[in-house]
Write a protein that holds these residues in place. Structure first.
Motif, PDB file in Angstrom:
ATOM      1  N   GLU A 104      86.378  55.849  11.844  1.00  0.00           N
ATOM      2  CA  GLU A 104      85.789  56.499  10.541  1.00  0.00           C
ATOM      3  C   GLU A 104      86.732  57.729   9.956  1.00  0.00           C
ATOM      4  O   GLU A 104      87.030  57.682   8.999  1.00  0.00           O
ATOM      5  N   GLU A 105      87.070  58.724  11.035  1.00  0.00           N
ATOM      6  CA  GLU A 105      87.676  60.000  10.843  1.00  0.00           C
ATOM      7  C   GLU A 105      89.213  59.355  10.495  1.00  0.00           C
ATOM      8  O   GLU A 105      89.724  59.818   9.458  1.00  0.00           O
ATOM      9  N   LEU A 106      89.738  58.472  11.224  1.00  0.00           N
ATOM     10  CA  LEU A 106      90.969  58.168  11.184  1.00  0.00           C
ATOM     11  C   LEU A 106      91.244  57.480   9.570  1.00  0.00           C
ATOM     12  O   LEU A 106      92.225  58.001   8.907  1.00  0.00           O
ATOM     13  N   CYS A 123      91.736  50.425  11.586  1.00  0.00           N
ATOM     14  CA  CYS A 123      91.673  51.682  12.177  1.00  0.00           C
ATOM     15  C   CYS A 123      90.985  51.383  13.585  1.00  0.00           C
ATOM     16  O   CYS A 123      91.235  51.908  14.377  1.00  0.00           O
ATOM     17  N   LYS A 124      89.947  50.524  13.697  1.00  0.00           N
ATOM     18  CA  LYS A 124      89.149  50.191  14.840  1.00  0.00           C
ATOM     19  C   LYS A 124      90.270  49.782  15.726  1.00  0.00           C
ATOM     20  O   LYS A 124      90.243  50.020  17.112  1.00  0.00           O
ATOM     21  N   ASN A 125      91.248  48.837  15.466  1.00  0.00           N
ATOM     22  CA  ASN A 125      91.975  48.023  16.243  1.00  0.00           C
ATOM     23  C   ASN A 125      93.130  49.208  16.828  1.00  0.00           C
ATOM     24  O   ASN A 125      93.816  49.137  17.867  1.00  0.00           O
ATOM     25  N   TYR A 130      95.140  52.384  21.785  1.00  0.00           N
ATOM     26  CA  TYR A 130      95.414  53.631  22.491  1.00  0.00           C
ATOM     27  C   TYR A 130      94.263  54.424  23.131  1.00  0.00           C
ATOM     28  O   TYR A 130      94.306  55.086  23.958  1.00  0.00           O
ATOM     29  N   ASP A 131      93.096  53.730  23.090  1.00  0.00           N
ATOM     30  CA  ASP A 131      91.691  54.119  24.062  1.00  0.00           C
ATOM     31  C   ASP A 131      91.733  53.863  25.438  1.00  0.00           C
ATOM     32  O   ASP A 131      91.142  52.991  25.654  1.00  0.00           O
ATOM     33  N   ILE A 132      92.234  54.696  26.233  1.00  0.00           N
ATOM     34  CA  ILE A 132      92.615  54.247  27.412  1.00  0.00           C
ATOM     35  C   ILE A 132      91.277  54.326  28.404  1.00  0.00           C
ATOM     36  O   ILE A 132      91.146  53.248  28.970  1.00  0.00           O
ATOM     37  N   ASN A 133      90.296  54.907  28.000  1.00  0.00           N
ATOM     38  CA  ASN A 133      89.079  54.945  28.694  1.00  0.00           C
ATOM     39  C   ASN A 133      87.990  54.144  27.817  1.00  0.00           C
ATOM     40  O   ASN A 133      86.707  54.239  28.552  1.00  0.00           O
ATOM     41  N   GLY A 136      85.752  54.037  22.738  1.00  0.00           N
ATOM     42  CA  GLY A 136      85.800  53.959  20.893  1.00  0.00           C
ATOM     43  C   GLY A 136      86.218  54.960  20.144  1.00  0.00           C
ATOM     44  O   GLY A 136      86.373  54.940  19.114  1.00  0.00           O
ATOM     45  N   VAL A 137      86.734  55.976  20.993  1.00  0.00           N
ATOM     46  CA  VAL A 137      87.330  57.163  20.237  1.00  0.00           C
ATOM     47  C   VAL A 137      88.544  57.661  21.058  1.00  0.00           C
ATOM     48  O   VAL A 137      88.931  57.323  22.048  1.00  0.00           O
ATOM     49  N   LEU A 138      89.575  58.458  20.401  1.00  0.00           N
ATOM     50  CA  LEU A 138      90.886  58.948  20.926  1.00  0.00           C
ATOM     51  C   LEU A 138      90.371  60.563  21.360  1.00  0.00           C
ATOM     52  O   LEU A 138      89.877  61.314  20.314  1.00  0.00           O
TER      53      LEU A 138
END
Length: 158
Positions: A104-106, A123-125, A130-133, A136-138
């Motif tokens: 949502e922020e992105l 944006c979710k994709n 890049y969401d290594i862990n 659901g967020v960076l």
């Protein structure tokens, strides 16, 4: 914040020039600068710009001569050089200041900057890639990874 590409600047100018008159007012410029955390008064911008508006080439010149040197200044603290620039960019996207960038922020920042018209699922994709862990967020490290990978190919992802 990283240096913007010519394509990014072109999209930003066109987004600001909603009436398609070929110029951006200093008021519109001030609103953009405020959204990305570079606050300036209308009086300061009037002095810097020297006119009530900027045409396409003046807009690029303003970025190159006023904004880019400000971005490039070495900031004191934990990070320096490129990492400091990335931290500043991260803070722009981390709207709520929680240390993470949500989809949502992105989406909000990309839409405000005029860099993406409709990125709902994208944006979710993008974050998912890049969401290594897989939370659901960076976080900042994941954001750095995203920016360094995207910068080494054809420029930024957005």
């Amino acid at each position: 914040m990283s240096r913007l590409s010519t394509n990014d600047l072109d999209r930003i100018f066109k987004s600001l020039d909603r009436k398609r008159e070929g110029h951006v007012s200093i008021f519109e410029l001030q609103q953009l600068l405020d959204r990305v955390g570079n606050h300036a008064t209308l009086e300061e911008l009037q002095i810097l710009v020297g006119s009530p508006s900027l045409d396409y080439f003046e807009f690029f010149f303003f970025y190159e001569s006023v904004i880019l040197p400000k971005i490039s200044e070495n900031k004191e603290g934990k990070y320096d050089g490129l990492e400091s620039d990335l931290l500043e960019a991260f803070k722009v996207f981390d709207i709520n200041g929680d240390g993470f960038i949500s989809s949502e922020e992105l989406q909000s920042v990309l839409l405000r900057l005029g860099l993406w018209e409709n990125c709902n699922g994208d944006c979710k994709n993008m974050i998912k890639v890049y969401d290594i862990n897989s939370d659901g967020v960076l976080d900042f490290e994941e954001f750095k990874n995203m920016m360094s990978l995207s910068d080494s190919s054809k420029g930024l992802l957005f």
